[in-house]
Design a protein around this motif. Structure first.
Motif, PDB file in Angstrom:
ATOM      1  N   PRO A 102       0.868  -1.078   0.228  1.00 59.30           N
ATOM      2  CA  PRO A 102      -0.258  -0.227   0.026  1.00 59.30           C
ATOM      3  C   PRO A 102       0.673   1.430   0.339  1.00 59.30           C
ATOM      4  O   PRO A 102       0.025   2.390  -0.382  1.00 59.30           O
ATOM      5  CB  PRO A 102      -0.765  -0.424   1.190  1.00 59.30           C
ATOM      6  CG  PRO A 102      -0.136  -1.028   1.983  1.00 59.30           C
ATOM      7  CD  PRO A 102       0.719  -2.414   1.391  1.00 59.30           C
TER       8      PRO A 102
ATOM      9  N   VAL B 157      -5.900   4.067  -1.077  1.00 57.66           N
ATOM     10  CA  VAL B 157      -5.542   2.879  -0.749  1.00 57.66           C
ATOM     11  C   VAL B 157      -4.874   3.755   0.567  1.00 57.66           C
ATOM     12  O   VAL B 157      -4.155   2.876   1.408  1.00 57.66           O
ATOM     13  CB  VAL B 157      -4.165   2.831  -1.779  1.00 57.66           C
ATOM     14  CG1 VAL B 157      -3.689   2.087  -1.251  1.00 57.66           C
ATOM     15  CG2 VAL B 157      -5.281   1.434  -3.042  1.00 57.66           C
TER      16      VAL B 157
ATOM     17  N   MET C 255      -4.912   2.288   4.232  1.00 57.65           N
ATOM     18  CA  MET C 255      -4.187   1.775   4.961  1.00 57.65           C
ATOM     19  C   MET C 255      -3.881   2.902   6.091  1.00 57.65           C
ATOM     20  O   MET C 255      -3.593   1.748   7.150  1.00 57.65           O
ATOM     21  CB  MET C 255      -2.848   2.073   4.390  1.00 57.65           C
ATOM     22  CG  MET C 255      -1.693   2.204   5.289  1.00 57.65           C
ATOM     23  SD  MET C 255       0.332   2.296   3.929  1.00 57.65           S
ATOM     24  CE  MET C 255       0.113   3.716   3.586  1.00 57.65           C
TER      25      MET C 255
END
Length: 290
Positions: A231, A264, A268
């Motif tokens: 990520p 993303v 995360m």
């Protein structure tokens, strides 16, 4: 059954002094402030946090400048800039969350955990305090980059700072995941170096993410697949795009769209924070580790 006046008075006092959400935020603020006080009292830590990534950037950027290719119009010093910012955040996350183990050994963490405000202020204070320190250090380095003219200052500085804050929260939460059940600082450093450093190296910080096509070898397919699953790679891609908006990175390699990179990166931060919260609420075995 009727209660006695003393019992009624005790219940009344408990209700009056029951912890509120405001009390939790106050406790979290004090823990975050404590991280700042501890950081600035350790002058060698302040110096190392800025100079070490700066030396990496200058040494690697100068030494590999002539051997680097495959990133559009960028030389290695420009390409390595987002990775240097990520390295600053990474080192700060390591030093900020290792204090959890030190606090437990000194008895401070046990006294915090028995406070009536609950456990979430501990996580909130540690993560916000460490993230703020990492963000400020990255912002100082970014200012130096703008001053020397390596990157032209523009409106993108605002989303860059926001993205750095998101990455800082993710890294500090990840550090809490490792530090909370850990019994020794030696084990913490071993796990962090085994996990976080490869995560940083395989994020496109140090070398481009390989293009996967028919001419790619099996090693490139494996490496490229791991880097695409990482990520942090998406955060580095977006940082590089924001720093050099005039370059079409999609034409020279792996470059997902901005919405995907932001999604993303935020995911995360959210997922690592939730996992850290789950661990802190779970087994109380770590509460008695000394």
């Amino acid at each position: 059954m009727c209660s006695s006046p003393k019992q009624e008075k005790s219940l009344s006092n408990q209700a009056r002094h029951a912890p509120t959400i405001a009390d939790g935020y106050g406790a979290a603020w004090m823990l975050a402030r404590r991280e700042w006080v501890r950081f600035f009292r350790q002058r060698n830590r302040v110096t190392a946090a800025i100079l070490q990534p700066l030396l990496f950037w200058l040494l690697f950027g100068t030494g590999l400048k002539g051997a680097f290719s495959g990133s559009g119009e960028l030389d290695f010093m420009q390409f390595f800039l987002p990775g240097t910012l990520g390295l600053i955040v990474l080192f700060t996350a390591i030093f900020a969350t290792i204090s959890v183990i030190e606090d437990r050994r000194e008895g401070f963490m046990q006294s915090v955990l028995v406070a009536p405000v609950g456990r979430w202020p501990v996580l909130f204070g540690k993560v916000i305090g460490g993230s703020a320190i990492a963000w400020v250090q990255a912002a100082v380095f970014l200012t130096l980059v703008y001053v020397v003219g390596t990157v032209s200052i523009s409106w993108t500085v605002i989303p860059i700072l926001v993205l750095l804050a998101v990455v800082a929260v993710a890294m500090c939460s990840l550090g809490m995941i490792v530090a909370w059940p850990m019994e020794s600082t030696q084990g913490f450093h071993a796990i962090m170096m085994l996990g976080l450093m490869p995560m940083w190296l395989l994020s496109g910080s140090f070398f481009p993410i390989p293009v996967l096509d028919a001419s790619a070898s099996w090693g490139q397919w494996i490496l490229g697949g791991i880097m695409r699953v990482n990520p942090l790679s998406y955060s580095m891609v977006e940082l590089r795009r924001l720093m050099f908006p005039h370059i079409d990175f999609a034409a020279v390699g792996f470059a997902p769209s901005s919405p995907l990179c932001w999604a993303v990166s935020i995911a995360m931060a959210v997922v690592t924070t939730l996992i850290a919260w789950y661990l802190m609420r779970g087994s109380r075995k770590v509460d008695v580790i000394v």
